[in-house]
Design a protein around this motif. Structure first.
Motif, PDB file in Angstrom:
ATOM      1  N   ILE A   1     -12.010 -60.954  45.337  1.00  0.00           N
ATOM      2  CA  ILE A   1     -12.828 -59.932  45.996  1.00  0.00           C
ATOM      3  C   ILE A   1     -12.564 -58.565  45.379  1.00  0.00           C
ATOM      4  N   GLU A   2     -11.300 -58.235  45.148  1.00  0.00           N
ATOM      5  CA  GLU A   2     -10.989 -56.945  44.542  1.00  0.00           C
ATOM      6  C   GLU A   2     -11.477 -56.872  43.101  1.00  0.00           C
ATOM      7  N   GLN A   3     -11.470 -58.013  42.396  1.00  0.00           N
ATOM      8  CA  GLN A   3     -11.997 -58.020  41.033  1.00  0.00           C
ATOM      9  C   GLN A   3     -13.498 -57.755  41.046  1.00  0.00           C
ATOM     10  N   TYR A   4     -14.174 -58.309  42.033  1.00  0.00           N
ATOM     11  CA  TYR A   4     -15.613 -58.035  42.193  1.00  0.00           C
ATOM     12  C   TYR A   4     -15.840 -56.539  42.421  1.00  0.00           C
ATOM     13  N   ASN A   5     -15.026 -55.920  43.248  1.00  0.00           N
ATOM     14  CA  ASN A   5     -15.153 -54.480  43.488  1.00  0.00           C
ATOM     15  C   ASN A   5     -15.060 -53.701  42.181  1.00  0.00           C
ATOM     16  N   GLN A   6     -14.112 -54.091  41.322  1.00  0.00           N
ATOM     17  CA  GLN A   6     -13.928 -53.400  40.046  1.00  0.00           C
ATOM     18  C   GLN A   6     -15.148 -53.554  39.143  1.00  0.00           C
ATOM     19  N   VAL A   7     -15.564 -54.793  38.906  1.00  0.00           N
ATOM     20  CA  VAL A   7     -16.657 -55.045  37.972  1.00  0.00           C
ATOM     21  C   VAL A   7     -17.963 -54.449  38.484  1.00  0.00           C
ATOM     22  N   HIS A   8     -18.226 -54.609  39.774  1.00  0.00           N
ATOM     23  CA  HIS A   8     -19.494 -54.119  40.319  1.00  0.00           C
ATOM     24  C   HIS A   8     -19.558 -52.594  40.258  1.00  0.00           C
ATOM     25  N   THR A   9     -18.449 -51.929  40.530  1.00  0.00           N
ATOM     26  CA  THR A   9     -18.416 -50.465  40.455  1.00  0.00           C
ATOM     27  C   THR A   9     -18.590 -49.997  39.018  1.00  0.00           C
ATOM     28  N   GLN A  10     -17.897 -50.634  38.076  1.00  0.00           N
ATOM     29  CA  GLN A  10     -18.039 -50.262  36.666  1.00  0.00           C
ATOM     30  C   GLN A  10     -19.475 -50.452  36.196  1.00  0.00           C
ATOM     31  N   LEU A  11     -20.105 -51.537  36.619  1.00  0.00           N
ATOM     32  CA  LEU A  11     -21.479 -51.812  36.215  1.00  0.00           C
ATOM     33  C   LEU A  11     -22.413 -50.718  36.701  1.00  0.00           C
ATOM     34  N   LYS A  12     -22.296 -50.328  37.970  1.00  0.00           N
ATOM     35  CA  LYS A  12     -23.170 -49.295  38.514  1.00  0.00           C
ATOM     36  C   LYS A  12     -22.934 -47.948  37.825  1.00  0.00           C
ATOM     37  N   ASP A  13     -21.665 -47.621  37.566  1.00  0.00           N
ATOM     38  CA  ASP A  13     -21.354 -46.360  36.892  1.00  0.00           C
ATOM     39  C   ASP A  13     -21.947 -46.322  35.484  1.00  0.00           C
ATOM     40  N   ASN A  14     -21.807 -47.409  34.736  1.00  0.00           N
ATOM     41  CA  ASN A  14     -22.317 -47.435  33.368  1.00  0.00           C
ATOM     42  C   ASN A  14     -23.842 -47.464  33.322  1.00  0.00           C
ATOM     43  N   GLN A  15     -24.462 -48.097  34.301  1.00  0.00           N
ATOM     44  CA  GLN A  15     -25.922 -48.055  34.376  1.00  0.00           C
ATOM     45  C   GLN A  15     -26.410 -46.628  34.604  1.00  0.00           C
ATOM     46  N   ALA A  16     -25.692 -45.887  35.435  1.00  0.00           N
ATOM     47  CA  ALA A  16     -26.051 -44.488  35.664  1.00  0.00           C
ATOM     48  C   ALA A  16     -25.851 -43.654  34.400  1.00  0.00           C
ATOM     49  N   LYS A  17     -24.765 -43.919  33.656  1.00  0.00           N
ATOM     50  CA  LYS A  17     -24.523 -43.199  32.402  1.00  0.00           C
ATOM     51  C   LYS A  17     -25.619 -43.500  31.380  1.00  0.00           C
ATOM     52  N   ALA A  18     -26.040 -44.758  31.306  1.00  0.00           N
ATOM     53  CA  ALA A  18     -27.090 -45.131  30.358  1.00  0.00           C
ATOM     54  C   ALA A  18     -28.406 -44.435  30.704  1.00  0.00           C
ATOM     55  N   ALA A  19     -28.713 -44.347  31.982  1.00  0.00           N
ATOM     56  CA  ALA A  19     -29.937 -43.662  32.406  1.00  0.00           C
ATOM     57  C   ALA A  19     -29.873 -42.179  32.043  1.00  0.00           C
ATOM     58  N   ALA A  20     -28.685 -41.570  32.198  1.00  0.00           N
ATOM     59  CA  ALA A  20     -28.520 -40.158  31.849  1.00  0.00           C
ATOM     60  C   ALA A  20     -28.678 -39.949  30.340  1.00  0.00           C
ATOM     61  N   LEU A  21     -28.121 -40.863  29.534  1.00  0.00           N
ATOM     62  CA  LEU A  21     -28.283 -40.762  28.079  1.00  0.00           C
ATOM     63  C   LEU A  21     -29.750 -40.872  27.680  1.00  0.00           C
ATOM     64  N   GLN A  22     -30.479 -41.767  28.346  1.00  0.00           N
ATOM     65  CA  GLN A  22     -31.888 -41.933  28.033  1.00  0.00           C
ATOM     66  C   GLN A  22     -32.661 -40.645  28.320  1.00  0.00           C
ATOM     67  N   GLN A  23     -32.295 -39.964  29.393  1.00  0.00           N
ATOM     68  CA  GLN A  23     -32.948 -38.693  29.712  1.00  0.00           C
ATOM     69  C   GLN A  23     -32.651 -37.632  28.661  1.00  0.00           C
ATOM     70  N   GLN A  24     -31.443 -37.660  28.100  1.00  0.00           N
ATOM     71  CA  GLN A  24     -31.098 -36.706  27.043  1.00  0.00           C
ATOM     72  C   GLN A  24     -31.806 -37.042  25.736  1.00  0.00           C
ATOM     73  N   LEU A  25     -32.030 -38.332  25.514  1.00  0.00           N
ATOM     74  CA  LEU A  25     -32.674 -38.751  24.270  1.00  0.00           C
ATOM     75  C   LEU A  25     -34.136 -38.328  24.201  1.00  0.00           C
ATOM     76  N   GLN A  26     -34.828 -38.389  25.311  1.00  0.00           N
ATOM     77  CA  GLN A  26     -36.275 -38.140  25.306  1.00  0.00           C
ATOM     78  C   GLN A  26     -36.658 -36.767  24.747  1.00  0.00           C
ATOM     79  N   PRO A  27     -36.038 -35.660  25.196  1.00  0.00           N
ATOM     80  CA  PRO A  27     -36.416 -34.364  24.609  1.00  0.00           C
ATOM     81  C   PRO A  27     -36.030 -34.231  23.145  1.00  0.00           C
ATOM     82  N   LEU A  28     -34.900 -34.848  22.752  1.00  0.00           N
ATOM     83  CA  LEU A  28     -34.508 -34.789  21.337  1.00  0.00           C
ATOM     84  C   LEU A  28     -35.515 -35.524  20.464  1.00  0.00           C
ATOM     85  N   GLU A  29     -35.976 -36.681  20.926  1.00  0.00           N
ATOM     86  CA  GLU A  29     -36.981 -37.419  20.171  1.00  0.00           C
ATOM     87  C   GLU A  29     -38.268 -36.617  20.067  1.00  0.00           C
TER      88      GLU A  29
END
Length: 332
Positions: free
Chosen positions: A60-88
Motif C-alpha cells: 500500500i505504501e509503495q502504491y502511494n509512492q508510485v502514484h504520487t510520483q506519476l501525478k507529479d511528473n504528469q503535471a511537470k510534463a504538462a508545464a513543459l508542453q506549455q513552455q514549448l508552445q510559445p517557443l515553437e
C-alpha cells in the motif's frame, strides 16, 4: 506479543511475487479458521490480523509512492508542453521572416542565396547555411538560434520525462490491477475482526485519554490537535482524507493543518523530517515502525500516538510500545 517483523521489503519494481506471497498467507489464515476448529480468542485473531497486515501494508505504501510520483511528473510534463508552445511559435515566426528574405533575394536575382535556402534538409541545417546570406542581420540570426536551442532543450527534457511517466504508468497500472484482489483479502480480514469484536470492527476505545495528552503550541501542537480531531475516521488504504486515511495519509493531513507539506509515503516523510531522540519527543513528531518503515504514527504526548492502524479499523490512539520502533522524526 508484538507482531512479527515482515521478512521482505518491497522495492520500486512492485514484484508480483510479494503480492502473491502476502495473499497466499492470508488465504492460509482464512482456511485455518473453519468451523471444525475451536474459535480463536480475540487476542489470537488480532495477532493473526496484524501478521497478515504487515505483509500487505508495504504494498500500500509503495502504491502511494508510485502514484504520487506519476501525478507529479504528469503535471511537470504538462508545464513543459506549455513552455514549448510559445517557443515553437517564435521559431516558426523567425523562419517565416527568413522565407520572406529568401523571396526578396530571388526577386533581386541572387539565385545562389536562394539555392542555399532551398537546399536545407531541416530548420537547423537551413540556419547553418543561411549565414552566407548577407541580408540577414547578425543579431537576427543569433536570436533565432537562441530560441531554437531553448526549444530543443525543453523538447529533450520532455522526452525524458515522458519515458519516465510511461514506466511509472505501467507500475501504477500493475498495482491498480491487483487492487480488487487486495481489497477482497482485506475484506476477509475485516470479517475475522468482526468475529472478535462485533459488526463495528473497532477494537477497544479509540480515545482512552485526553488527546493530545500534552499541548505545547506551535506547528507540532497544531498537527497533533488535527490528528486527534481525525480519531474515528476509517482506515482507507491510499487515502489522505477527508473520508478516511492510511497511516502516511493521516500524518500528511495533520501537518497540512499546520502549514507544513509532507508527501504521501512513509519513506518520504522519514527523509524529509529531521531526526529527534526519544527523550526529546514533542506532540506532532512522527514515529516510524519496522525496518522497512511501512507504518507510522504521530506522537501526541505521554507515550501515546495517533495512527491509522489497519483496514477495518479506525484512526485511534495507541501506546508507542507494542511495535518495533525504527526512529522518530520532526517535520518543519
Amino acid at each position: 506479543m508484538p507482531p512479527r517483523r515482515p521478512r521482505r521489503v518491497l522495492t520500486t519494481s512492485l514484484p508480483a511475487r510479494a503480492i502473491v506471497a502476502a495473499l497466499t498467507a492470508v488465504a492460509v489464515l482464512l482456511a485455518g479458521t473453519g468451523a471444525a476448529q475451536a474459535a480463536p480468542t480475540p487476542a489470537e485473531l488480532e495477532a493473526q490480523i496484524d501478521q497478515m497486515w504487515n505483509q500487505l501494508e508495504p504494498t500500500i505504501e509503495q502504491y502511494n509512492q508510485v502514484h504520487t510520483q506519476l501525478k507529479d511528473n504528469q503535471a511537470k510534463a504538462a508545464a513543459l508542453q506549455q513552455q514549448l508552445q510559445p517557443l515553437e511559435a517564435q521559431v516558426d515566426a523567425a523562419m517565416g521572416k527568413i522565407s520572406d528574405i529568401a523571396v526578396r533575394q530571388y526577386k533581386t536575382g541572387r539565385v545562389t542565396a536562394m539555392q542555399v535556402v532551398l537546399g536545407g534538409d531541416d530548420p537547423t541545417d537551413m540556419l547553418d547555411q543561411l549565414v552566407v546570406i548577407n541580408a540577414i542581420a547578425r543579431n537576427e540570426r543569433a536570436q533565432i538560434q537562441s530560441v531554437a536551442a531553448a526549444r530543443d532543450k525543453l523538447a529533450g527534457d520532455k522526452q525524458t520525462l515522458d519515458a519516465l511517466i510511461a514506466q511509472q504508468a505501467t507500475q501504477d497500472a500493475d498495482l491498480a490491477a491487483k487492487k480488487t484482489q487486495i481489497e477482497g483479502k482485506l475484506a476477509e480480514l475485516q470479517k475475522l475482526r468482526q468475529q472478535a469484536y462485533g459488526s463495528s470492527g473497532a477494537t477497544g476505545t479509540l480515545k482512552p485519554v485526553a488527546c493530545p495528552v500534552e499541548y505545547l503550541g506551535g506547528p507540532g501542537g497544531t498537527a497533533a490537535k488535527k490528528a486527534c480531531e481525525l480519531i474515528g475516521k476509517p482506515y482507507i488504504w491510499g487515502a489522505a482524507g477527508p473520508k478516511g486515511y492510511d497511516c502516511s495519509g493521516l500524518t500528511m493531513a495533520a501537518w497540512a493543518a499546520a502549514g507544513v507539506t509532507l508527501r504521501h509515503y512513509t519513506k518520504w516523510q522519514w527523509e524529509d523530517a529531521k531526526p529527534v531522540a526519544k527523550a526529546d519527543l514533542r506532540p506532532g513528531d512522527l514515529v516510524f515502525f519496522y525496518s522497512d518503515l511501512h507504518h507510522m504514527g504521530m506522537y501526541v504526548g505521554g507515550g501515546w500516538m495517533v495512527h491509522a492502524p489497519t483496514t477495518g479499523d479506525y484512526v485511534r490512539m495507541a501506546k508507542l510500545d507494542g511495535r518495533p520502533i525504527t526512529g522518530y522524526r520532526r517535520p518543519g
